[in-house]
Design a protein around this motif. Structure first.
Motif, PDB file in Angstrom:
ATOM      1  N   GLY A   2       0.836  -1.194   0.000  1.00 16.31           N
ATOM      2  CA  GLY A   2       0.000   0.000   0.000  1.00 16.31           C
ATOM      3  C   GLY A   2       0.868   1.239   0.000  1.00 16.31           C
ATOM      4  N   THR A   3       0.311   2.316   0.552  1.00 14.62           N
ATOM      5  CA  THR A   3       1.063   3.568   0.581  1.00 14.62           C
ATOM      6  C   THR A   3       1.488   3.890   2.014  1.00 14.62           C
ATOM      7  OG1 THR A   3      -0.896   4.930   0.929  1.00 14.62           O
ATOM      8  CG2 THR A   3      -0.279   4.467  -1.366  1.00 14.62           C
ATOM      9  N   LEU A   4       2.385   4.846   2.133  1.00 16.00           N
ATOM     10  CA  LEU A   4       2.842   5.263   3.455  1.00 16.00           C
ATOM     11  C   LEU A   4       1.688   5.827   4.271  1.00 16.00           C
ATOM     12  CD1 LEU A   4       5.348   5.545   5.251  1.00 16.00           C
ATOM     13  CD2 LEU A   4       5.656   7.836   4.343  1.00 16.00           C
ATOM     14  N   LYS A   5       0.723   6.422   3.598  1.00 11.14           N
ATOM     15  CA  LYS A   5      -0.443   6.986   4.281  1.00 11.14           C
ATOM     16  C   LYS A   5      -1.217   5.910   5.049  1.00 11.14           C
ATOM     17  CE  LYS A   5      -4.869   9.038   3.267  1.00 11.14           C
ATOM     18  NZ  LYS A   5      -5.885   8.813   2.293  1.00 11.14           N
ATOM     19  N   GLU A   6      -1.201   4.680   4.525  1.00 11.26           N
ATOM     20  CA  GLU A   6      -1.959   3.586   5.148  1.00 11.26           C
ATOM     21  C   GLU A   6      -1.149   2.819   6.187  1.00 11.26           C
ATOM     22  OE1 GLU A   6      -2.568   1.571   1.520  1.00 11.26           O
ATOM     23  OE2 GLU A   6      -4.033   3.009   0.784  1.00 11.26           O
ATOM     24  N   THR A   7       0.125   3.176   6.360  1.00 11.21           N
ATOM     25  CA  THR A   7       1.001   2.463   7.278  1.00 11.21           C
ATOM     26  C   THR A   7       0.681   2.836   8.719  1.00 11.21           C
ATOM     27  OG1 THR A   7       2.723   2.488   5.595  1.00 11.21           O
ATOM     28  CG2 THR A   7       3.414   1.989   7.822  1.00 11.21           C
ATOM     29  N   ALA A   8       0.607   1.827   9.581  1.00  7.31           N
ATOM     30  CA  ALA A   8       0.270   2.062  10.987  1.00  7.31           C
ATOM     31  C   ALA A   8       1.462   2.630  11.747  1.00  7.31           C
ATOM     32  CB  ALA A   8      -0.175   0.750  11.624  1.00  7.31           C
ATOM     33  N   CYS A   9       1.151   3.336  12.809  1.00 11.97           N
ATOM     34  CA  CYS A   9       2.169   3.926  13.671  1.00 11.97           C
ATOM     35  C   CYS A   9       3.049   2.814  14.258  1.00 11.97           C
ATOM     36  CB  CYS A   9       1.458   4.681  14.787  1.00 11.97           C
ATOM     37  SG  CYS A   9       2.474   5.913  15.539  1.00 11.97           S
ATOM     38  N   GLY A  10       4.356   3.026  14.267  1.00 11.69           N
ATOM     39  CA  GLY A  10       5.283   2.047  14.827  1.00 11.69           C
ATOM     40  C   GLY A  10       5.808   1.047  13.807  1.00 11.69           C
ATOM     41  N   GLN A  11       5.262   1.029  12.607  1.00  7.20           N
ATOM     42  CA  GLN A  11       5.706   0.075  11.584  1.00  7.20           C
ATOM     43  C   GLN A  11       6.931   0.592  10.837  1.00  7.20           C
ATOM     44  OE1 GLN A  11       2.156  -0.815   9.106  1.00  7.20           O
ATOM     45  NE2 GLN A  11       2.785  -2.928   9.392  1.00  7.20           N
ATOM     46  N   ARG A  12       7.778  -0.361  10.399  1.00  7.32           N
ATOM     47  CA  ARG A  12       8.902  -0.040   9.515  1.00  7.32           C
ATOM     48  C   ARG A  12       8.579  -0.619   8.142  1.00  7.32           C
ATOM     49  NH1 ARG A  12      13.629   1.630  11.781  1.00  7.32           N
ATOM     50  NH2 ARG A  12      14.815   0.967   9.976  1.00  7.32           N
ATOM     51  N   VAL A  13       8.735   0.194   7.125  1.00  6.63           N
ATOM     52  CA  VAL A  13       8.438  -0.249   5.762  1.00  6.63           C
ATOM     53  C   VAL A  13       9.567   0.170   4.832  1.00  6.63           C
ATOM     54  CG1 VAL A  13       5.919  -0.246   6.006  1.00  6.63           C
ATOM     55  CG2 VAL A  13       7.087   1.860   5.367  1.00  6.63           C
ATOM     56  N   ARG A  14       9.600  -0.423   3.654  1.00 11.80           N
ATOM     57  CA  ARG A  14      10.603  -0.077   2.651  1.00 11.80           C
ATOM     58  C   ARG A  14       9.892   0.553   1.450  1.00 11.80           C
ATOM     59  NH1 ARG A  14      15.772  -1.628   2.231  1.00 11.80           N
ATOM     60  NH2 ARG A  14      15.491  -3.138   3.882  1.00 11.80           N
ATOM     61  N   VAL A  15      10.473   1.624   0.922  1.00 13.07           N
ATOM     62  CA  VAL A  15       9.877   2.324  -0.216  1.00 13.07           C
ATOM     63  C   VAL A  15       9.992   1.454  -1.457  1.00 13.07           C
ATOM     64  CG1 VAL A  15       9.972   4.366  -1.690  1.00 13.07           C
ATOM     65  CG2 VAL A  15      10.424   4.589   0.754  1.00 13.07           C
ATOM     66  N   LYS A  16       8.852   1.236  -2.114  1.00 12.76           N
ATOM     67  CA  LYS A  16       8.821   0.430  -3.332  1.00 12.76           C
ATOM     68  C   LYS A  16       8.876   1.330  -4.557  1.00 12.76           C
ATOM     69  CE  LYS A  16       5.250  -2.334  -5.063  1.00 12.76           C
ATOM     70  NZ  LYS A  16       4.130  -3.207  -4.773  1.00 12.76           N
ATOM     71  N   LYS A  17       8.128   2.444  -4.509  1.00 16.10           N
ATOM     72  CA  LYS A  17       8.015   3.298  -5.683  1.00 16.10           C
ATOM     73  C   LYS A  17       7.435   4.652  -5.285  1.00 16.10           C
ATOM     74  CE  LYS A  17       5.054   3.203  -9.679  1.00 16.10           C
ATOM     75  NZ  LYS A  17       4.073   2.404 -10.352  1.00 16.10           N
ATOM     76  N   LEU A  18       7.861   5.697  -5.990  1.00 17.42           N
ATOM     77  CA  LEU A  18       7.258   7.021  -5.805  1.00 17.42           C
ATOM     78  C   LEU A  18       6.363   7.293  -6.999  1.00 17.42           C
ATOM     79  CD1 LEU A  18      10.286   9.201  -4.657  1.00 17.42           C
ATOM     80  CD2 LEU A  18       8.491   8.242  -3.242  1.00 17.42           C
ATOM     81  N   THR A  19       5.110   7.639  -6.733  1.00 16.30           N
ATOM     82  CA  THR A  19       4.211   7.997  -7.814  1.00 16.30           C
ATOM     83  C   THR A  19       4.140   9.519  -7.869  1.00 16.30           C
ATOM     84  OG1 THR A  19       2.286   7.876  -6.377  1.00 16.30           O
ATOM     85  CG2 THR A  19       2.868   5.879  -7.568  1.00 16.30           C
ATOM     86  N   GLY A  20       3.408  10.054  -8.798  1.00 13.57           N
ATOM     87  CA  GLY A  20       3.319  11.504  -8.915  1.00 13.57           C
ATOM     88  C   GLY A  20       4.518  12.031  -9.697  1.00 13.57           C
ATOM     89  N   ASP A  21       4.527  13.336  -9.891  1.00 17.65           N
ATOM     90  CA  ASP A  21       5.608  13.920 -10.666  1.00 17.65           C
ATOM     91  C   ASP A  21       5.789  15.385 -10.299  1.00 17.65           C
ATOM     92  OD1 ASP A  21       3.036  14.268 -11.807  1.00 17.65           O
ATOM     93  OD2 ASP A  21       3.953  15.130 -13.578  1.00 17.65           O
TER      94      ASP A  21
END
Length: 73
Positions: A2-21
């Motif tokens: 999903g997106t960083l916006k949907e990530t819960a507090c305290g979680q560690r995630v890895r960036v897969k892709k940046l959308t937008g321009d």
């Protein structure tokens, strides 16, 4: 996942892709948020804006709209 916006507090995630321009994507990349970087979500404001994260040892605040453009896994 999903997106960083949907990530819960305290979680560690890895960036897969940046959308937008344009300038918004450039601003996100200037913060050190690029593909493969680990992001830890420290705190999310009650209304979901801003989202406070740790990236490369730096503590940053992201707008919810910006976090929506960061795909994570």
């Amino acid at each position: 996942m999903g997106t960083l916006k949907e990530t819960a507090c305290g979680q560690r995630v890895r960036v897969k892709k940046l959308t937008g321009d344009g300038p918004v994507k450039r601003r996100i990349m200037d913060m050190g948020i690029t593909k493969g970087v680990e992001i830890s979500v420290r705190k999310v404001a009650p209304l979901g804006d801003p989202i406070e994260v740790t990236v490369r040892g730096y503590e940053l605040s992201l707008r919810r709209a910006d976090a929506q453009m960061i795909e994570v896994e």
